[in-house]
Motif scaffolding. Structure first.
Motif, PDB file in Angstrom:
ATOM      1  N   GLY A  14      -9.979 -21.222   9.320  1.00  0.00           N
ATOM      2  CA  GLY A  14     -10.515 -22.575   9.195  1.00  0.00           C
ATOM      3  C   GLY A  14      -9.448 -23.613   9.452  1.00  0.00           C
ATOM      4  O   GLY A  14      -8.360 -23.308   9.960  1.00  0.00           O
ATOM      5  N   ILE A  15      -9.733 -24.857   9.091  1.00  0.00           N
ATOM      6  CA  ILE A  15      -8.792 -25.945   9.353  1.00  0.00           C
ATOM      7  C   ILE A  15      -7.470 -25.724   8.643  1.00  0.00           C
ATOM      8  O   ILE A  15      -6.399 -26.049   9.173  1.00  0.00           O
ATOM      9  CB  ILE A  15      -9.421 -27.304   8.967  1.00  0.00           C
ATOM     10  CG1 ILE A  15      -8.536 -28.459   9.450  1.00  0.00           C
ATOM     11  CG2 ILE A  15      -9.697 -27.392   7.474  1.00  0.00           C
ATOM     12  CD1 ILE A  15      -9.187 -29.818   9.293  1.00  0.00           C
ATOM     13  N   ILE A  16      -7.497 -25.109   7.441  1.00  0.00           N
ATOM     14  CA  ILE A  16      -6.267 -24.849   6.711  1.00  0.00           C
ATOM     15  C   ILE A  16      -5.473 -23.732   7.377  1.00  0.00           C
ATOM     16  O   ILE A  16      -4.266 -23.863   7.616  1.00  0.00           O
ATOM     17  CB  ILE A  16      -6.570 -24.502   5.241  1.00  0.00           C
ATOM     18  CG1 ILE A  16      -7.158 -25.716   4.523  1.00  0.00           C
ATOM     19  CG2 ILE A  16      -5.315 -24.018   4.519  1.00  0.00           C
ATOM     20  CD1 ILE A  16      -7.636 -25.413   3.118  1.00  0.00           C
ATOM     21  N   GLY A  17      -6.132 -22.616   7.673  1.00  0.00           N
ATOM     22  CA  GLY A  17      -5.435 -21.489   8.264  1.00  0.00           C
ATOM     23  C   GLY A  17      -4.806 -21.821   9.609  1.00  0.00           C
ATOM     24  O   GLY A  17      -3.659 -21.450   9.879  1.00  0.00           O
ATOM     25  N   CYS A  18      -5.535 -22.545  10.453  1.00  0.00           N
ATOM     26  CA  CYS A  18      -5.001 -22.898  11.774  1.00  0.00           C
ATOM     27  C   CYS A  18      -3.893 -23.939  11.661  1.00  0.00           C
ATOM     28  O   CYS A  18      -2.908 -23.895  12.419  1.00  0.00           O
ATOM     29  CB  CYS A  18      -6.123 -23.395  12.676  1.00  0.00           C
ATOM     30  SG  CYS A  18      -7.309 -22.091  13.132  1.00  0.00           S
ATOM     31  N   SER A  19      -4.014 -24.868  10.715  1.00  0.00           N
ATOM     32  CA  SER A  19      -2.941 -25.844  10.486  1.00  0.00           C
ATOM     33  C   SER A  19      -1.689 -25.151   9.979  1.00  0.00           C
ATOM     34  O   SER A  19      -0.564 -25.495  10.363  1.00  0.00           O
ATOM     35  CB  SER A  19      -3.396 -26.914   9.493  1.00  0.00           C
ATOM     36  OG  SER A  19      -4.457 -27.689  10.006  1.00  0.00           O
ATOM     37  N   ALA A  20      -1.869 -24.167   9.095  1.00  0.00           N
ATOM     38  CA  ALA A  20      -0.721 -23.409   8.584  1.00  0.00           C
ATOM     39  C   ALA A  20      -0.050 -22.632   9.707  1.00  0.00           C
ATOM     40  O   ALA A  20       1.184 -22.546   9.765  1.00  0.00           O
ATOM     41  CB  ALA A  20      -1.179 -22.462   7.479  1.00  0.00           C
ATOM     42  N   ALA A  21      -0.846 -22.058  10.608  1.00  0.00           N
ATOM     43  CA  ALA A  21      -0.281 -21.306  11.728  1.00  0.00           C
ATOM     44  C   ALA A  21       0.608 -22.202  12.587  1.00  0.00           C
ATOM     45  O   ALA A  21       1.696 -21.797  13.025  1.00  0.00           O
ATOM     46  CB  ALA A  21      -1.404 -20.698  12.563  1.00  0.00           C
ATOM     47  N   ILE A  22       0.178 -23.433  12.835  1.00  0.00           N
ATOM     48  CA  ILE A  22       0.973 -24.382  13.621  1.00  0.00           C
ATOM     49  C   ILE A  22       2.274 -24.709  12.896  1.00  0.00           C
ATOM     50  O   ILE A  22       3.358 -24.695  13.494  1.00  0.00           O
ATOM     51  CB  ILE A  22       0.154 -25.659  13.895  1.00  0.00           C
ATOM     52  CG1 ILE A  22      -0.991 -25.347  14.864  1.00  0.00           C
ATOM     53  CG2 ILE A  22       1.043 -26.771  14.448  1.00  0.00           C
ATOM     54  CD1 ILE A  22      -1.979 -26.476  15.041  1.00  0.00           C
ATOM     55  N   ALA A  23       2.180 -24.994  11.592  1.00  0.00           N
ATOM     56  CA  ALA A  23       3.377 -25.331  10.814  1.00  0.00           C
ATOM     57  C   ALA A  23       4.370 -24.180  10.796  1.00  0.00           C
ATOM     58  O   ALA A  23       5.595 -24.378  10.932  1.00  0.00           O
ATOM     59  CB  ALA A  23       2.975 -25.707   9.387  1.00  0.00           C
ATOM     60  N   LEU A  24       3.890 -22.969  10.657  1.00  0.00           N
ATOM     61  CA  LEU A  24       4.765 -21.799  10.594  1.00  0.00           C
ATOM     62  C   LEU A  24       5.397 -21.492  11.951  1.00  0.00           C
ATOM     63  O   LEU A  24       6.569 -21.093  12.030  1.00  0.00           O
ATOM     64  CB  LEU A  24       3.972 -20.598  10.087  1.00  0.00           C
ATOM     65  CG  LEU A  24       3.572 -20.685   8.606  1.00  0.00           C
ATOM     66  CD1 LEU A  24       2.441 -19.699   8.294  1.00  0.00           C
ATOM     67  CD2 LEU A  24       4.778 -20.416   7.708  1.00  0.00           C
ATOM     68  N   ARG A  25       4.655 -21.686  13.022  1.00  0.00           N
ATOM     69  CA  ARG A  25       5.232 -21.473  14.347  1.00  0.00           C
ATOM     70  C   ARG A  25       6.321 -22.507  14.630  1.00  0.00           C
ATOM     71  O   ARG A  25       7.330 -22.192  15.282  1.00  0.00           O
ATOM     72  CB  ARG A  25       4.138 -21.550  15.429  1.00  0.00           C
ATOM     73  CG  ARG A  25       3.231 -20.342  15.495  1.00  0.00           C
ATOM     74  CD  ARG A  25       4.034 -19.063  15.787  1.00  0.00           C
ATOM     75  NE  ARG A  25       4.725 -19.154  17.065  1.00  0.00           N
ATOM     76  CZ  ARG A  25       5.945 -18.664  17.292  1.00  0.00           C
ATOM     77  NH1 ARG A  25       6.621 -18.063  16.326  1.00  0.00           N
ATOM     78  NH2 ARG A  25       6.508 -18.787  18.493  1.00  0.00           N
ATOM     79  N   ARG A  26       6.148 -23.711  14.138  1.00  0.00           N
ATOM     80  CA  ARG A  26       7.201 -24.724  14.309  1.00  0.00           C
ATOM     81  C   ARG A  26       8.489 -24.308  13.615  1.00  0.00           C
ATOM     82  O   ARG A  26       9.582 -24.727  14.004  1.00  0.00           O
ATOM     83  CB  ARG A  26       6.714 -26.070  13.765  1.00  0.00           C
ATOM     84  CG  ARG A  26       5.736 -26.772  14.678  1.00  0.00           C
ATOM     85  CD  ARG A  26       5.292 -28.088  14.105  1.00  0.00           C
ATOM     86  NE  ARG A  26       4.409 -28.791  15.032  1.00  0.00           N
ATOM     87  CZ  ARG A  26       3.414 -29.571  14.660  1.00  0.00           C
ATOM     88  NH1 ARG A  26       3.162 -29.753  13.366  1.00  0.00           N
ATOM     89  NH2 ARG A  26       2.657 -30.165  15.559  1.00  0.00           N
ATOM     90  N   SER A  27       8.346 -23.499  12.561  1.00  0.00           N
ATOM     91  CA  SER A  27       9.519 -22.994  11.847  1.00  0.00           C
ATOM     92  C   SER A  27      10.056 -21.699  12.447  1.00  0.00           C
ATOM     93  O   SER A  27      11.007 -21.118  11.922  1.00  0.00           O
ATOM     94  CB  SER A  27       9.173 -22.768  10.366  1.00  0.00           C
ATOM     95  OG  SER A  27       8.852 -23.992   9.736  1.00  0.00           O
TER      96      SER A  27
END
Length: 376
Positions: A14-27
């Motif tokens: 969902g919106i949380i899981g996909c947003s978290a994936a983006i944040a983690l890939r940035r790291s």
């Protein structure tokens, strides 16, 4: 069976899981999102699309404030239009008691940096002529607005994938466990091993928690949503009312989307549907506020499956039983605006071990702590 390995496995696209994936890939962390259906097809798209800060419990305000710049830059970040419009959000009052609620809320959220304007009767009459004389005042948040929930999460999933995240749609997590320092997530086609596991599965989150001996009181919520035929431009704000029903907005092509009251849902069957009586009641209340909508045709109604918590606040933070397990669920019908900032918080918890945004009020142990307090 194929075996895959990543730094972080995210259950729920969902919106949380996909947003978290983006944040983690940035790291720089490797990420896999496991979604049993299509990304964004559950609670993330079954809402009215309001991007609001008003009317929240005070512990949610810092998380909501953090989301504001993320929404304002989302079209640019994604490289596509997800329908976000910063048109502002108004919350209506029908009597002096409601006005007192608005004024009290405006005073309390000021310390968090949320500055709400309070509009009296004359301002409302002069600036919102489409409202009926039942409305005596309002509060206004200029930073807020609306977006198209059917576009947002799929776009976030595409962005995460373009950044290197694995997105596994139509892939159900059958079971997960922690063995040593790694989690093992079993699916029908592969086993996924990871150092961290994120549970953002919405209405299904309780089942995931129970795999790790946690038992939060997650309840099912099925919102009842309706949309009218397109009409000429009438209202240019996202709107709510003290008391909650109805909430509404007009989209670019003229349709009025509104909601309020419960639909019907069955989690085991994974089915939901709107309730006719609920839709009619919400429409009558809407016409009471916006008389010009009388006689407008309703063209569609729908519902969905969402996670609701007894205190109407999310569970967000580390597990109480299992190291490196992060929970993010139970948004209780108002998680759309919080999605991007919740994803960032998940990234911080995994990378830094703590969040720069206060989230202690959302700890999963608050329920067991409450039970213990009552027992004592």
């Amino acid at each position: 069976m194929t075996e895959k390995k990543v730094d972080v496995a995210i259950l729920g696209g969902g919106i949380i899981g996909c947003s978290a994936a983006i944040a983690l890939r940035r790291s720089g962390l490797s990420v896999a999102v496991i979604e049993k259906g299509m990304c964004g097809a559950q609670a993330s798209c079954n809402n009215a699309g309001g991007v609001r800060q008003q009317g929240r419990s005070l512990p949610e305000i810092p998380l909501s404030r953090r989301a504001v710049p993320l929404w304002h830059s989302m079209n640019e970040m994604l490289g596509e239009d997800i329908g976000f419009r910063a048109v502002g959000h108004i919350r209506l009052a029908k009597n002096e008691e409601d006005m007192a609620v608005l004024e009290d809320h405006a005073e309390k959220v000021r310390d968090y940096g949320l500055n709400l304007e309070i509009f009296g009767l004359k301002y409302v009459r002069d600036n919102f002529p489409w409202l009926s004389d039942k409305v005596v005042g309002a509060s206004f948040s200029a930073e807020c607005g609306l977006a198209n929930p059917r576009l947002v999460t799929p776009a976030l999933a595409r962005k995460a994938k373009s950044m290197g995240a694995e997105i596994h749609e139509f892939t159900a997590a059958k079971f997960a466990q922690q063995t040593g320092e790694l989690f093992e997530v079993s699916t029908d086609t592969f086993t996924l091993k990871s150092r961290f596991l994120v549970n953002c599965t919405g209405a299904w989150a309780k089942s995931i928690c129970e795999w790790f001996d946690e038992h939060p009181p997650v309840r099912l919520r099925s919102p009842n949503l309706v949309v009218t035929e397109p009409i000429s431009p009438l209202m240019n704000r996202s709107v709510a009312i003290v008391g909650g029903v109805p909430y509404f907005r007009q989209v670019d092509r003229g349709n009025v989307v509104f909601g309020g009251g419960p639909g019907w849902g069955d989690l085991e069957a994974e089915r939901s549907r709107p309730v006719t009586e609920t839709s009619i009641a919400a429409f009558e209340k809407l016409v009471d506020l916006v008389p010009a909508l009388k006689g407008v045709n309703i063209i569609r109604s729908w519902s969905g499956l969402e996670a609701d918590m007894p205190d109407r606040m999310p569970v967000l933070g580390f597990s109480d039983t299992t190291p490196n397990l992060v929970h993010a669920f139970g948004m209780s019908g108002h998680g759309f605006q919080l999605g991007p900032s919740t994803g960032e918080v998940i990234g911080e918890l995994i990378v830094k071990g703590e969040s720069t945004t206060p989230i202690d009020a959302f700890r999963i142990t608050r329920y067991t702590e409450s039970d213990k307090a009552v027992a004592n």
